[in-house]
Design a protein around this motif. Structure first.
Motif, PDB file in Angstrom:
ATOM      1  N   GLU A 162      46.324   2.392  95.185  1.00 18.15           N
ATOM      2  CA  GLU A 162      45.542   2.076  93.688  1.00 18.15           C
ATOM      3  C   GLU A 162      45.303   3.602  93.228  1.00 18.15           C
ATOM      4  O   GLU A 162      45.344   4.239  92.069  1.00 18.15           O
ATOM      5  N   LEU A 163      44.739   4.486  94.225  1.00 13.86           N
ATOM      6  CA  LEU A 163      44.282   5.835  94.080  1.00 13.86           C
ATOM      7  C   LEU A 163      45.520   6.634  93.600  1.00 13.86           C
ATOM      8  O   LEU A 163      45.413   7.563  92.907  1.00 13.86           O
ATOM      9  N   ALA A 164      46.398   6.348  94.431  1.00 14.07           N
ATOM     10  CA  ALA A 164      47.683   7.405  94.188  1.00 14.07           C
ATOM     11  C   ALA A 164      48.142   6.963  92.666  1.00 14.07           C
ATOM     12  O   ALA A 164      48.773   8.211  92.335  1.00 14.07           O
ATOM     13  N   GLU A 165      48.026   5.912  92.223  1.00 18.48           N
ATOM     14  CA  GLU A 165      48.533   5.659  90.816  1.00 18.48           C
ATOM     15  C   GLU A 165      47.376   6.487  89.833  1.00 18.48           C
ATOM     16  O   GLU A 165      47.917   6.793  88.660  1.00 18.48           O
ATOM     17  N   HIS A 224      43.782  12.148  97.978  1.00 16.50           N
ATOM     18  CA  HIS A 224      43.146  10.879  96.951  1.00 16.50           C
ATOM     19  C   HIS A 224      41.631  10.341  97.060  1.00 16.50           C
ATOM     20  O   HIS A 224      40.857  10.411  95.859  1.00 16.50           O
ATOM     21  N   VAL A 225      41.158  10.276  98.091  1.00 20.77           N
ATOM     22  CA  VAL A 225      39.493   9.910  98.558  1.00 20.77           C
ATOM     23  C   VAL A 225      39.025  11.230  97.831  1.00 20.77           C
ATOM     24  O   VAL A 225      37.677  10.798  97.105  1.00 20.77           O
ATOM     25  N   ILE A 226      39.124  12.496  98.163  1.00 18.81           N
ATOM     26  CA  ILE A 226      38.379  13.526  97.612  1.00 18.81           C
ATOM     27  C   ILE A 226      38.320  13.567  96.166  1.00 18.81           C
ATOM     28  O   ILE A 226      37.530  14.123  95.682  1.00 18.81           O
ATOM     29  N   ALA A 228      30.060   6.039  89.099  1.00 17.40           N
ATOM     30  CA  ALA A 228      30.401   5.146  87.815  1.00 17.40           C
ATOM     31  C   ALA A 228      31.159   4.221  88.114  1.00 17.40           C
ATOM     32  O   ALA A 228      32.444   3.927  87.892  1.00 17.40           O
ATOM     33  N   CYS A 229      30.682   3.007  88.690  1.00 16.51           N
ATOM     34  CA  CYS A 229      31.146   1.754  89.075  1.00 16.51           C
ATOM     35  C   CYS A 229      31.775   1.231  88.108  1.00 16.51           C
ATOM     36  O   CYS A 229      32.952   0.489  88.059  1.00 16.51           O
ATOM     37  N   GLY A 230      31.157   1.150  86.841  1.00 21.08           N
ATOM     38  CA  GLY A 230      31.862   0.333  85.739  1.00 21.08           C
ATOM     39  C   GLY A 230      33.183   1.006  85.343  1.00 21.08           C
ATOM     40  O   GLY A 230      33.851   0.219  84.197  1.00 21.08           O
ATOM     41  N   ALA A 231      33.496   2.474  85.667  1.00 20.49           N
ATOM     42  CA  ALA A 231      34.971   2.848  85.315  1.00 20.49           C
ATOM     43  C   ALA A 231      35.751   3.196  86.190  1.00 20.49           C
ATOM     44  O   ALA A 231      36.730   3.869  86.387  1.00 20.49           O
ATOM     45  N   CYS A 232      35.500   2.185  87.386  1.00 25.03           N
ATOM     46  CA  CYS A 232      36.275   2.700  88.807  1.00 25.03           C
ATOM     47  C   CYS A 232      37.396   1.827  88.698  1.00 25.03           C
ATOM     48  O   CYS A 232      37.323   0.691  88.721  1.00 25.03           O
ATOM     49  N   PRO A 233      38.637   2.169  89.057  1.00 20.44           N
ATOM     50  CA  PRO A 233      39.773   1.254  89.136  1.00 20.44           C
ATOM     51  C   PRO A 233      39.735   0.499  90.395  1.00 20.44           C
ATOM     52  O   PRO A 233      40.880  -0.262  90.395  1.00 20.44           O
ATOM     53  N   ILE A 234      39.114   0.878  91.401  1.00 27.82           N
ATOM     54  CA  ILE A 234      39.168   0.326  92.563  1.00 27.82           C
ATOM     55  C   ILE A 234      37.743  -0.697  92.676  1.00 27.82           C
ATOM     56  O   ILE A 234      37.622  -1.194  94.039  1.00 27.82           O
ATOM     57  N   ALA A 235      37.249  -0.876  91.782  1.00 28.41           N
ATOM     58  CA  ALA A 235      35.992  -1.651  91.804  1.00 28.41           C
ATOM     59  C   ALA A 235      36.095  -2.995  92.501  1.00 28.41           C
ATOM     60  O   ALA A 235      35.354  -3.385  93.307  1.00 28.41           O
ATOM     61  N   PRO A 238      43.254   9.616  83.704  1.00 29.78           N
ATOM     62  CA  PRO A 238      44.109   8.235  83.716  1.00 29.78           C
ATOM     63  C   PRO A 238      43.230   7.385  82.411  1.00 29.78           C
ATOM     64  O   PRO A 238      42.107   7.040  82.641  1.00 29.78           O
ATOM     65  N   GLN A 239      44.184   6.658  81.653  1.00 32.34           N
ATOM     66  CA  GLN A 239      43.811   5.785  80.462  1.00 32.34           C
ATOM     67  C   GLN A 239      43.859   4.386  80.629  1.00 32.34           C
ATOM     68  O   GLN A 239      43.421   3.529  80.087  1.00 32.34           O
TER      69      GLN A 239
END
Length: 335
Positions: free
Chosen positions: A94-97, A260-262, A275-282, A317-318
């Motif tokens: 997911e982070l790679a995307e 990716h992690v950094i 920013a949990c509410g905007a996190c793509p891997i929540a 990323p949008q």
């Protein structure tokens, strides 16, 4: 005879007096302890009742307004090793995307510049290093030049980086070691790199992964924080973190995994207020809720919306932001 009548009268009027002459004197003594003992027995009962009532009031006050105390949250099953590996690898995908062009955020043109910049980045920002190194490399472009430099002149250039005296000693010692032991070239082996002044495993893996294409895990402060939040490991020692996380991924993925992690730690999963509410891997994060969960408020915490980071070459990323927040509740969330 008069005496006999008196005695007889006494016997008739009070028969018990003749049978138990001491009754009149002992009866009051027995009655007194009974009256004194009665309150003593009642006191503990009253005290116990008061204590129970106080405990009930305290319990009610503690649970008032706290639904989690009144309603027991469902237990979360411990994650199996297989499940952990699958979740960790999915997070990396997911982070790679989200960060397809993740890269070292230090500016460099060769392995010498990279190793020097990485040593200088200790306890400061990459932005500050990138503002400092152009002048340093313009004046001292090779290890030979930096090894023979005037320490005071180098200190003056490195002053904005903080700890400039110690860093001057490290980069000049590093340059001298490269000249004396490696012909002025940065070695491509871990065991050689970690022997250089100011170079540890983190710096060595940055150099190996990004200058020589050899896989390595960069355990910096962002990496340590995130892998513990994601429960990939509970270790706090960098070497143990490196071993634990490395066992979850193929070796070929180690370098990009670090980027990716950094990247994610610097832009979204911040130390103080992620920013949990905007996190793509929540949905994959067991620590969801430690930060701001409201999507609109969380978006204001995203770092790349405030000018980005040095060397950043990707646009925000949008895909997930346009969706208006997180797609689903996080896995393993109690409630």
């Amino acid at each position: 005879m008069g005496a006999n009548k008196t005695a007889k009268a006494t016997k008739v009027s009070d028969p018990s007096a003749a049978e138990n002459p001491a009754r009149k004197t002992t009866a009051p003594a027995k009655a007194a302890p009974v009256r004194k003992a009665a309150p003593a027995k009642a006191a503990p009962v009253k005290k116990a009742a008061t204590a129970r009532k106080t405990a009930e009031v305290a319990e009610a006050a503690a649970t008032r307004g706290a639904p989690s105390a009144r309603r027991k949250a469902p237990a979360v099953k411990p994650e199996s090793r297989t499940a952990l590996v699958r979740r960790a690898r999915r997070i990396n995908r997911e982070l790679a995307e989200v960060y397809p062009y993740a890269h070292p955020e230090l500016d460099f043109e060769n392995s010498f510049q990279l190793i020097v910049a990485t040593v200088l980045s200790a306890q400061t920002t990459d932005l500050r290093v990138n503002q400092t190194t152009p002048a340093l490399f313009a004046k001292y472009p090779t290890p030979e030049d930096l090894a023979a430099a005037d320490p005071q002149e180098v200190e003056e250039i490195l002053r904005p980086c903080g700890f400039f005296r110690a860093k001057t000693k490290s980069v000049m010692g590093l340059s001298k070691a490269l000249v004396d032991n490696h012909g002025g070239e940065v070695p491509g082996r871990l065991e050689d790199l970690v022997k250089l002044p100011g170079v540890g495993r983190k710096t060595a893996f940055v150099v190996l992964g990004n200058a020589f294409g050899r896989p390595g895990i960069t355990v910096d402060t962002h990496f340590q924080r995130l892998v513990r939040r994601w429960r990939w490991t509970e270790a706090t020692d960098p070497d143990k973190i490196e071993a634990a996380v490395g066992a979850l991924f193929p070796k070929s993925e180690w370098t990009m995994l670090s980027h990716h992690v950094i990247f994610h730690g610097r832009r979204i999963c911040h130390a103080r207020k992620p920013a949990c509410g905007a996190c793509p891997i929540a949905p994959l994060c067991p620590a969801f809720g430690e930060g701001e969960t409201d999507p609109e408020k969380a978006r204001k915490l995203l770092k790349y919306e405030k000018g980005g980071f040095p060397g950043q070459r990707l646009k925000p990323p949008q895909s997930y932001l346009d969706a208006g927040g997180i797609p689903a509740p996080p896995l393993g969330a109690a409630g």
